[in-house]
Design an enzyme around this catalytic site. Structure first.
Site, PDB file in Angstrom:
ATOM      1  N   HIS A 148      15.975  51.326 -11.712  1.00 41.70           N
ATOM      2  CA  HIS A 148      14.596  51.360 -12.202  1.00 41.70           C
ATOM      3  C   HIS A 148      14.559  51.260 -13.727  1.00 41.70           C
ATOM      4  O   HIS A 148      15.446  51.761 -14.427  1.00 41.70           O
ATOM      5  CB  HIS A 148      13.914  52.666 -11.778  1.00 41.70           C
ATOM      6  CG  HIS A 148      13.653  52.737 -10.310  1.00 41.70           C
ATOM      7  ND1 HIS A 148      12.649  52.028  -9.697  1.00 41.70           N
ATOM      8  CD2 HIS A 148      14.273  53.457  -9.330  1.00 41.70           C
ATOM      9  CE1 HIS A 148      12.635  52.301  -8.410  1.00 41.70           C
ATOM     10  NE2 HIS A 148      13.624  53.166  -8.153  1.00 41.70           N
ATOM     11  N   CYS A 214      13.257  45.920 -13.414  1.00 42.00           N
ATOM     12  CA  CYS A 214      11.913  45.380 -13.638  1.00 42.00           C
ATOM     13  C   CYS A 214      11.653  45.241 -15.140  1.00 42.00           C
ATOM     14  O   CYS A 214      12.253  45.932 -15.963  1.00 42.00           O
ATOM     15  CB  CYS A 214      10.866  46.315 -13.039  1.00 42.00           C
ATOM     16  SG  CYS A 214      10.991  46.511 -11.252  1.00 42.00           S
TER      17      CYS A 214
END
Length: 241
Positions: A148, A214
């Protein structure tokens, strides 16, 4: 002595070019005409045997050449060296990752596929996920790690992944002490729904490790960031710690 004189006369005439077409040519003993002309006109009589130094030297050299060729023909051709692969040639099961340039150290957990076919990611923002449906780190092909960029509490494990530069290294270790060092080769950003799957996950003759996270603006409708950052690395070293 008359026989010796006749032989000497024959070589003298040959070397001087005085032999006419009707005169019988001397036996050449495999010498070319230019070699005959270079023969020193000297001979010695030993009983019934006469020797001419240039001719004898020529025969001796030819004999040595033939013997050398015969010896070479008896030598068995060398066999190609078989490549030696390390114990991790098929890759390792990764347990920890370290990125010195980002001061990142984290545990690695295994992830697979979601019901919709998307790659899973760790629920914990401090963990890195290894895609266990693909290649193990260190094996030929593209091994993939995901983490993440952030979570509900703030920055996550791969928040600074965008700051990696070409030449930075990433270290991955297994539970047996094998450490693999990968070097950053490139960074690419793709739309979250249009990443080159084959380049990231597909086969390769190199031993690659690709890190995914991301990036870009967060799309609240889709519940994810609009882009994906992929850091492409290649194995450069293997050590046992």
């Amino acid at each position: 002595m008359k026989f010796l004189s006749a032989i000497l006369l024959t070589f003298i005439l040959a070397s001087c070019g005085g032999m006419n077409e009707s005169s019988p040519e001397p036996e050449r003993d495999d010498l070319t005409r230019s070699e005959e002309e270079a023969v020193t006109v000297s001979a010695s009589e030993h009983g019934n045997t006469m020797t001419f130094p240039a001719i004898e030297n020529k025969k001796r050299a030819q004999k040595e050449k033939d013997e050398s060729s015969e010896e070479e023909s008896n030598i068995e051709p060398s066999q190609p060296v078989e490549p030696v692969y390390s114990a991790s040639s098929q890759g390792i099961t990764p347990e920890t990752i370290e990125i010195p340039a980002l001061d990142v150290k984290a545990d690695i957990t295994q992830v697979g596929l979601k019901d919709d076919g998307a790659m899973e990611v760790p629920e914990d923002g401090d963990l890195v996920g290894w895609f266990n449906r693909g290649v193990k780190p260190g094996g030929a092909g593209n091994s993939v790690l995901a983490g993440h960029v952030d979570d509900r509490t703030g920055p996550a494990i791969f928040f600074d992944l965008k700051d990696l530069e070409i030449g930075d290294v990433i270290k991955v270790r297994d539970g047996d002490g094998t450490e693999l060092t990968f070097e950053v080769k490139s960074r690419e950003i793709y739309p979250y729904d249009d990443a080159p799957i084959s380049k990231v996950f597909g086969p390769s003759s190199s031993r690659n490790l690709n890190l995914i996270t991301c990036t870009g603006e967060f799309d609240r409708d889709q519940g994810t960031h609009r882009e994906r950052l992929v850091v492409f690395t290649e194995l450069i070293e293997e050590t046992q710690t």
